[in-house]
Design a protein around this motif. Sequence first.
Motif, mmCIF file in Angstrom:
data_model
loop_
_atom_site.group_PDB
_atom_site.id
_atom_site.type_symbol
_atom_site.label_atom_id
_atom_site.label_comp_id
_atom_site.label_asym_id
_atom_site.label_seq_id
_atom_site.Cartn_x
_atom_site.Cartn_y
_atom_site.Cartn_z
ATOM 1 N N PHE A 173 0.955 -1.246 0.075
ATOM 2 C CA PHE A 173 0.048 0.045 -0.024
ATOM 3 C C PHE A 173 0.889 1.319 -0.119
ATOM 4 O O PHE A 173 0.294 2.303 -0.338
ATOM 5 C CB PHE A 173 -0.889 -0.025 1.327
ATOM 6 C CG PHE A 173 -2.078 -0.771 1.136
ATOM 7 C CD1 PHE A 173 -3.286 -0.270 0.625
ATOM 8 C CD2 PHE A 173 -2.236 -2.215 1.152
ATOM 9 C CE1 PHE A 173 -4.457 -0.821 0.239
ATOM 10 C CE2 PHE A 173 -3.593 -3.004 1.046
ATOM 11 C CZ PHE A 173 -4.565 -2.467 0.739
ATOM 12 N N THR A 174 1.949 1.316 0.389
ATOM 13 C CA THR A 174 2.917 2.341 0.583
ATOM 14 C C THR A 174 3.809 2.555 -0.952
ATOM 15 O O THR A 174 4.016 3.780 -0.883
ATOM 16 C CB THR A 174 3.921 2.153 1.691
ATOM 17 O OG1 THR A 174 4.514 0.978 1.804
ATOM 18 C CG2 THR A 174 3.158 2.253 3.019
ATOM 19 N N SER A 175 3.956 1.707 -1.412
ATOM 20 C CA SER A 175 4.807 1.496 -2.625
ATOM 21 C C SER A 175 3.820 1.250 -3.953
ATOM 22 O O SER A 175 4.571 1.335 -5.147
ATOM 23 C CB SER A 175 6.080 0.700 -2.880
ATOM 24 O OG SER A 175 5.014 -0.897 -2.627
ATOM 25 N N THR A 176 2.912 0.982 -3.829
ATOM 26 C CA THR A 176 1.792 1.107 -5.174
ATOM 27 C C THR A 176 1.078 2.412 -5.453
ATOM 28 O O THR A 176 0.516 3.131 -4.497
ATOM 29 C CB THR A 176 0.884 -0.151 -5.060
ATOM 30 O OG1 THR A 176 1.733 -1.366 -4.443
ATOM 31 C CG2 THR A 176 0.130 -0.433 -6.095
ATOM 32 N N SER A 177 0.980 2.601 -6.663
ATOM 33 C CA SER A 177 0.127 3.791 -7.087
ATOM 34 C C SER A 177 -1.328 3.773 -6.304
ATOM 35 O O SER A 177 -1.992 2.573 -6.425
ATOM 36 C CB SER A 177 -0.122 3.817 -8.420
ATOM 37 O OG SER A 177 -0.992 4.893 -8.894
ATOM 38 N N PRO A 178 -1.897 4.996 -5.917
ATOM 39 C CA PRO A 178 -3.203 4.852 -5.555
ATOM 40 C C PRO A 178 -4.422 4.313 -6.394
ATOM 41 O O PRO A 178 -5.369 3.658 -5.968
ATOM 42 C CB PRO A 178 -3.638 6.369 -5.313
ATOM 43 C CG PRO A 178 -2.012 6.702 -4.991
ATOM 44 C CD PRO A 178 -1.351 6.070 -5.951
ATOM 45 N N ILE A 179 -4.168 4.333 -7.641
ATOM 46 C CA ILE A 179 -4.991 3.924 -8.665
ATOM 47 C C ILE A 179 -5.066 2.456 -8.590
ATOM 48 O O ILE A 179 -6.192 1.831 -8.745
ATOM 49 C CB ILE A 179 -4.836 4.379 -10.133
ATOM 50 C CG1 ILE A 179 -4.709 6.091 -10.262
ATOM 51 C CG2 ILE A 179 -5.678 3.647 -10.870
ATOM 52 C CD1 ILE A 179 -4.496 6.250 -11.672
ATOM 53 N N TYR A 180 -4.000 1.773 -8.504
ATOM 54 C CA TYR A 180 -3.920 0.270 -8.494
ATOM 55 C C TYR A 180 -4.495 -0.195 -7.189
ATOM 56 O O TYR A 180 -5.158 -1.217 -6.982
ATOM 57 C CB TYR A 180 -2.627 -0.156 -8.391
ATOM 58 C CG TYR A 180 -2.187 0.062 -9.817
ATOM 59 C CD1 TYR A 180 -2.416 -0.968 -11.009
ATOM 60 C CD2 TYR A 180 -1.096 0.903 -10.299
ATOM 61 C CE1 TYR A 180 -1.897 -0.967 -12.204
ATOM 62 C CE2 TYR A 180 -0.567 1.144 -11.590
ATOM 63 C CZ TYR A 180 -0.959 0.140 -12.492
ATOM 64 O OH TYR A 180 -0.511 0.315 -13.858
ATOM 65 N N ILE A 181 -4.377 0.527 -6.051
ATOM 66 C CA ILE A 181 -4.905 0.083 -4.742
ATOM 67 C C ILE A 181 -6.391 0.128 -4.871
ATOM 68 O O ILE A 181 -6.984 -0.547 -4.133
ATOM 69 C CB ILE A 181 -4.283 1.049 -3.695
ATOM 70 C CG1 ILE A 181 -2.953 1.142 -3.467
ATOM 71 C CG2 ILE A 181 -5.087 0.926 -2.477
ATOM 72 C CD1 ILE A 181 -1.991 1.768 -2.493
ATOM 73 N N ILE A 182 -6.949 1.247 -5.400
ATOM 74 C CA ILE A 182 -8.446 1.676 -5.592
ATOM 75 C C ILE A 182 -9.066 0.420 -6.492
ATOM 76 O O ILE A 182 -10.054 -0.281 -6.127
ATOM 77 C CB ILE A 182 -8.906 2.923 -6.077
ATOM 78 C CG1 ILE A 182 -8.345 3.977 -5.066
ATOM 79 C CG2 ILE A 182 -10.362 3.037 -6.313
ATOM 80 C CD1 ILE A 182 -8.506 5.360 -5.489
#
Length: 309
Positions: free
Chosen positions: A20-29
Motif C-alpha cells: 500500500f505504501t509503494s503502489t500507485s493509489p489507482i492500483y490500490i483502489i
Amino acid sequence: FMYKAKHLMKRTGNRVKYIFTSTSPIYIIAFLIFAAYTVFLLYMLIWGVFTSLKDPYTDFIRNVLGLPKEWKFSNYLEAYEAIRVQVKTAISTRYVYFPEMLFNSLCISVGGALILVGSQCFTAYCIAKFNDYKISKILYTFNIITMIVPIVGSGPSMLQIMRSLGFYDNLFGYLTTKAHFTGLNLMIFHAYFRSLSKEYAEAAEIDGASQFGVFFRIMLPLAGGMLLTLFMTEFIGMWNDYQTPLVYLPNHPTLAIGVFTFSRATGNTTATIPHKVAGCMILFLPIFTLFVIFHKRLMNNVTMGGVKE
C-alpha cells in the motif's frame, strides 16, 4: 505454534503495508474494488449452498441468512426429479427429463466447443503460416470487421437459413453452425502461432512432413495448452447458455433450459427458493468441478519453451 502464527501475521502485515505504501493509489483502489466484488461473489455462492440445504417451509422462512438447522440433502433429489421440460411435436406432447437434457448439454457443450475452437485454431495457423498471401489478410480483416460491426436482427435470417438447410431442431445441424473461424479466439491463436519460431515447421518440412503433418504433429501439440484453455471457456459459455438452444433446438432442451423452466415454476411442492437454488447448484456443479481440476490452466498464462535464436 503461537510463535509461528505471530511471525506469519507480522510478515503478512509488513507485506500489505509495503504494497500500500509503494503502489500507485489507482492500483490500490482497483484492488479494493475487485476484492470487494470477489468477496460478494463468494458470499452469494456460500449463501446459495446453505439455502439449497434448508427446509423450504420452516427453516428458510425464519432463517434466510443463517446456517441450516437441518441439512436437507433431499432438496437436490426432489429438484432432480422435478426438472423437466414439455416439448410439443407434430404427433404428440412429451416431457424431457434430466438424463436426456444432460445428454443434450454434453453434446452441445463438448461438441460445439471442440468444433469451434478447432476451426479457429486451424484457420489462425493458416493465416499466420501464409501471412504474405492476400487471402490471409482478407480473412483476418473480415474477422475484425465482424467483431466490430454490430449485426442487428441476424436471428431471423439465421433461423430461416437453418430451416432451409434442415439444421433447425437438429443436434448435428446445430453443431455444424459452430464450424466457423470468427471471434476473439482466432486473434489469440494467430498471435500465438506468429510468436512461434519458424524453425519448428522448417525442421519438420526438411524431414518430409506435409503442411497438414506440420500442423497436427508439431503446431497443434505446441498449442495444446492454449487450446485446452479456450476449449474450457467456450464449454462453460455453451453449458450455461439457454437462449440459443431454446430458439434453434426446441425439441432438444438442454439442462440450462430445464433449470430455467424449473426456476419459473409455481404452484407445486418444489416451487420454493431452496428447491430452485438446489436446481441451480446442480447446473453449477460440473462447472465447479471443471474449475477445481483445471484452475491452474485457467488462471495462469500459457508458457512454452522455444528454440534459441
